[in-house]
Write a protein that holds these residues in place. Structure first.
Motif, short mmCIF file in Angstrom:
data_model
loop_
_atom_site.label_atom_id
_atom_site.label_comp_id
_atom_site.label_asym_id
_atom_site.label_seq_id
_atom_site.Cartn_x
_atom_site.Cartn_y
_atom_site.Cartn_z
N ALA A 1 52.04 51.43 43.64
CA ALA A 1 51.64 50.37 44.56
C ALA A 1 52.45 49.09 44.36
CB ALA A 1 50.15 50.08 44.39
N SER A 2 53.46 49.16 43.50
CA SER A 2 54.33 48.01 43.18
C SER A 2 53.56 46.82 42.61
CB SER A 2 55.12 47.57 44.42
OG SER A 2 55.95 48.62 44.86
N LEU A 3 52.50 47.10 41.86
CA LEU A 3 51.73 46.05 41.19
C LEU A 3 52.20 45.84 39.76
CD1 LEU A 3 48.20 47.08 42.50
CD2 LEU A 3 49.61 45.17 43.29
N SER A 4 52.97 46.81 39.25
CA SER A 4 53.54 46.70 37.91
C SER A 4 54.79 47.58 37.84
CB SER A 4 52.52 47.12 36.84
OG SER A 4 52.23 48.49 36.95
N ASN A 5 55.50 47.43 36.74
CA ASN A 5 56.74 48.19 36.57
C ASN A 5 56.62 49.34 35.58
OD1 ASN A 5 58.34 46.61 38.36
ND2 ASN A 5 58.35 45.00 36.81
N LYS A 6 55.61 49.31 34.72
CA LYS A 6 55.44 50.37 33.74
C LYS A 6 53.97 50.54 33.37
CE LYS A 6 56.37 47.38 29.79
NZ LYS A 6 57.09 47.18 28.57
N ILE A 7 53.67 51.70 32.78
CA ILE A 7 52.31 52.03 32.35
C ILE A 7 51.84 50.97 31.35
CG2 ILE A 7 50.91 53.73 31.06
CD1 ILE A 7 51.65 54.75 33.81
N GLY A 8 50.60 50.52 31.53
CA GLY A 8 50.00 49.56 30.60
C GLY A 8 50.22 48.11 30.96
N GLU A 9 51.07 47.87 31.93
CA GLU A 9 51.39 46.50 32.32
C GLU A 9 50.32 45.89 33.23
OE1 GLU A 9 55.65 45.04 33.21
OE2 GLU A 9 54.76 45.50 35.17
N TYR A 10 49.75 46.71 34.11
CA TYR A 10 48.73 46.23 35.05
C TYR A 10 47.43 45.98 34.28
CZ TYR A 10 46.03 45.87 39.36
OH TYR A 10 45.22 45.42 40.38
N PRO A 11 46.85 44.78 34.38
CA PRO A 11 45.74 44.40 33.50
C PRO A 11 44.42 45.14 33.73
CG PRO A 11 46.16 42.67 35.10
CD PRO A 11 47.26 43.68 35.26
N TYR A 12 44.25 45.81 34.85
CA TYR A 12 42.95 46.43 35.16
C TYR A 12 42.96 47.93 34.92
CZ TYR A 12 42.56 41.86 37.19
OH TYR A 12 42.57 40.50 37.38
N THR A 13 43.78 48.38 34.01
CA THR A 13 43.81 49.80 33.65
C THR A 13 43.41 49.97 32.20
OG1 THR A 13 46.15 49.70 33.01
CG2 THR A 13 45.68 50.33 35.30
N LEU A 14 42.98 51.16 31.88
CA LEU A 14 42.62 51.47 30.50
C LEU A 14 43.84 51.37 29.59
CD1 LEU A 14 40.58 52.43 28.40
CD2 LEU A 14 41.07 54.76 29.12
N SER A 15 44.98 51.83 30.09
CA SER A 15 46.18 51.80 29.25
C SER A 15 46.57 50.36 28.90
CB SER A 15 47.34 52.53 29.92
OG SER A 15 47.66 51.95 31.16
N SER A 16 46.33 49.41 29.80
CA SER A 16 46.63 48.01 29.50
C SER A 16 45.81 47.54 28.30
CB SER A 16 46.34 47.13 30.72
OG SER A 16 46.53 45.77 30.41
N ALA A 17 44.55 47.90 28.28
CA ALA A 17 43.69 47.53 27.15
C ALA A 17 44.12 48.26 25.88
CB ALA A 17 42.23 47.83 27.48
N LEU A 18 44.47 49.52 26.00
CA LEU A 18 44.90 50.29 24.83
C LEU A 18 46.18 49.73 24.22
CD1 LEU A 18 44.24 53.90 26.11
CD2 LEU A 18 42.94 52.68 24.37
N PHE A 19 47.05 49.23 25.06
CA PHE A 19 48.32 48.68 24.58
C PHE A 19 48.20 47.20 24.20
CE2 PHE A 19 50.45 51.93 27.59
CZ PHE A 19 50.18 52.95 26.71
N GLY A 20 46.97 46.66 24.28
CA GLY A 20 46.74 45.28 23.86
C GLY A 20 47.13 44.23 24.88
N ASN A 21 47.34 44.64 26.14
CA ASN A 21 47.72 43.69 27.18
C ASN A 21 46.53 43.06 27.89
OD1 ASN A 21 50.39 44.29 26.62
ND2 ASN A 21 50.49 45.88 28.17
N SER A 22 45.35 43.62 27.70
CA SER A 22 44.13 43.06 28.29
C SER A 22 42.94 43.45 27.42
CB SER A 22 43.94 43.54 29.74
OG SER A 22 43.72 44.94 29.76
N GLU A 23 41.79 42.89 27.72
CA GLU A 23 40.58 43.16 26.93
C GLU A 23 39.98 44.50 27.34
OE1 GLU A 23 36.21 41.17 26.33
OE2 GLU A 23 37.92 39.84 26.67
N MET A 24 39.47 45.25 26.38
CA MET A 24 38.84 46.54 26.63
C MET A 24 37.46 46.30 27.25
SD MET A 24 39.15 49.95 26.11
CE MET A 24 40.34 50.10 24.80
N ILE A 25 37.21 46.89 28.41
CA ILE A 25 35.88 46.77 29.01
C ILE A 25 34.93 47.71 28.27
CG2 ILE A 25 36.68 45.96 31.27
CD1 ILE A 25 36.39 48.83 32.28
#
Length: 159
Positions: free
Chosen positions: A30-54
């Protein structure tokens, strides 16, 4: 009832893992990010330390089943056309849930699976199709007036 609730039922592990990869890659498509974990509303973002884990994500199988490096490699693997087709087919399956009892609805009756059969090869393909559709070997054997052993052999020959 205040509103409707939508959910998906995942009946096998292979589909679950494909679905996880698909969901995590959506922000890139959807062109909201360039790589896995970069978009803040995904689980991978939280796993990679880019956002808070819900809170609901803390019990995710991704956290428990994968090391961080394996997870990164797993999520970064692009889905093949075959895997996308498998996801689409699984999403088409009709599933009913009643009193926590989950049943997969078959896409065709046995009569529908076998109505156009004119050869042994057609019959064998229809047997495999009916089995993949959720019909049991014994119900197929009974419908065709064949032995369960023969049906089992035809299905095993597909593997």
């Amino acid at each position: 009832m205040a509103g409707s609730v939508s959910f998906m039922v995942c009946l096998n592990e292979e589909y679950l893992y494909l679905l996880l990869r698909y969901i995590e890659s959506n922000p890139i498509k959807a062109s909201l990010s360039n790589k896995i974990g970069e978009y803040p509303y995904t689980l991978s973002s939280a796993l990679f330390g880019n956002s808070e884990m819900i809170p609901c994500a803390k019990g995710s199988i991704m956290i428990h089943d994968f090391s961080p490096q394996t997870l990164i490699e797993f999520l970064e693997t692009e889905l093949s056309e075959e895997e996308l087709d498998a996801l689409n087919e699984e999403q088409k399956r009709k599933i009913s849930v009643k009193n926590e009892d989950i049943k997969v609805a078959r896409s065709k009756t046995l009569n529908e699976h076998f109505h156009a059969v004119i050869s042994k090869q057609d019959r064998n393909c229809a047997i495999i199709s009916a089995f993949k559709d959720g019909h049991t070997q014994s119900s197929i054997a009974k419908h065709l007036n064949l032995s369960a052993g023969l049906i089992c052999g035809i299905i095993k020959s597909e593997d």
